[in-house]
Design a protein around this motif. Sequence first.
Motif, PDB file in Angstrom:
ATOM      1  N   TYR A  70      -2.960   3.615   7.904  1.00 40.94           N
ATOM      2  CA  TYR A  70      -1.628   3.175   7.488  1.00 40.94           C
ATOM      3  C   TYR A  70      -1.363   3.361   6.026  1.00 40.94           C
ATOM      4  CZ  TYR A  70      -2.062   1.178  12.046  1.00 40.94           C
ATOM      5  OH  TYR A  70      -2.270   1.027  13.383  1.00 40.94           O
TER       6      TYR A  70
ATOM      7  N   HIS B 181       0.841  -1.203   0.000  1.00 32.03           N
ATOM      8  CA  HIS B 181       0.000   0.000   0.000  1.00 32.03           C
ATOM      9  C   HIS B 181       0.869   1.242   0.000  1.00 32.03           C
ATOM     10  CE1 HIS B 181       1.049  -0.563   4.253  1.00 32.03           C
ATOM     11  NE2 HIS B 181       0.794   0.723   4.426  1.00 32.03           N
TER      12      HIS B 181
ATOM     13  N   ASP C 244       0.507   5.006   1.862  1.00 33.80           N
ATOM     14  CA  ASP C 244      -0.284   5.446   3.009  1.00 33.80           C
ATOM     15  C   ASP C 244      -1.381   6.442   2.625  1.00 33.80           C
ATOM     16  OD1 ASP C 244       1.085   3.836   4.736  1.00 33.80           O
ATOM     17  OD2 ASP C 244       2.372   5.411   5.531  1.00 33.80           O
TER      18      ASP C 244
ATOM     19  N   HIS D  55       4.642   0.196   0.302  1.00 32.30           N
ATOM     20  CA  HIS D  55       5.363  -0.596   1.300  1.00 32.30           C
ATOM     21  C   HIS D  55       4.439  -1.649   1.881  1.00 32.30           C
ATOM     22  CE1 HIS D  55       3.604   2.835   3.462  1.00 32.30           C
ATOM     23  NE2 HIS D  55       3.444   2.005   4.483  1.00 32.30           N
TER      24      HIS D  55
ATOM     25  N   ARG E 264       6.096   5.588  14.549  1.00 34.63           N
ATOM     26  CA  ARG E 264       5.665   6.014  13.212  1.00 34.63           C
ATOM     27  C   ARG E 264       5.313   7.497  13.183  1.00 34.63           C
ATOM     28  NH1 ARG E 264       0.490   6.127  10.441  1.00 34.63           N
ATOM     29  NH2 ARG E 264       0.724   5.415   8.291  1.00 34.63           N
TER      30      ARG E 264
HETATM   31 FE   LIG Z   1       1.786   2.109   5.679  1.00 35.53          FE
END
Ligand SMILES: [Fe+2]
Length: 285
Positions: free
Chosen positions: A285, A100, A102, A236, A251
Amino acid sequence: MSTLAVDVKADVTVEKVGGRIGAVISGIRLSGDLDEAVVARIRSAILDHKVVFFRDQGHLDDTSYEAFASLFGQPAGHPSATRRVREIGAESRFQTNVWHTDVTYVAAYPTFGLLQGIEIPAYGGETAWANTVAAYANLPAPLQRLANELWALHATRHANGDEFETEHPLVRVHPETGELSLVLGSTTKQIIGISATDSTLLIQLFQDNITRLENTIRWRWAAGDVAIWDNRATQHSAVDDYGDLTRRLRRAIIEGDAPVGVDGRSSTIVKGADLEWRITGDPSY
Ligand SMILES: [Fe+2]
Ligand SMILES: O=C(O)CCC(=O)C(=O)O
């Protein structure tokens, strides 16, 4: 793009670790107080290599990590949150073990993403990145021409029921490098104006080209490592192969701008809004 494997300037080295994506940057202790020239050097390495890695940055805590992230733009997060840095662990493993980019279900999706290893399993739990610029560049010309004309619907529904739908060009012009990249990922639902059956085949065709192994890099985390990727030029995926072991990462993501296609048109929101995904408090995400 530099063709040298190692590029050295003022004690900072940028060393390619993959043929088409990925470099390790050494000689910098990350913080929010880096010189402008150093920040510019890191940013240009990210633009060249799509994802860069720094080892041994275990001195960072949430506050200094956020200060460092802020050197690349505005960290995204809940507007009322005191920290725009989040720890991710077991709760995200089934959302992130898929290729995907983000937050592509909104128009202005993040420019950059940052992760840091906090607690790393003895085996497994790597993260993989794929270069979506290389994927486009290596398509044969007839497929590039087809891709240039296509738009796709990206959509998701958060746990609280909030729905998001955005139309993106399949090929975006990178606002900093001018490079063309493929825009796809786990929330891509349909190629606009193409039947569901053909749309699925086309998404598969272009997605398979993105994740060809030569376009990818896999990072074996050590605690303290920091990765920064250009979310406009990569996909990623976390690798969910660490069984019951603990895996914790720190993150941050940086606010972005809406893609522009080769015809000059910008992505359009169909449902939801750019800001809402941050306000719902839902992980994205
Ligand atoms: Fe991600
Ligand atoms: O856990 C990982 O390796 C990747 C997580 C992820 O997709 C993200 O932070 O955006």
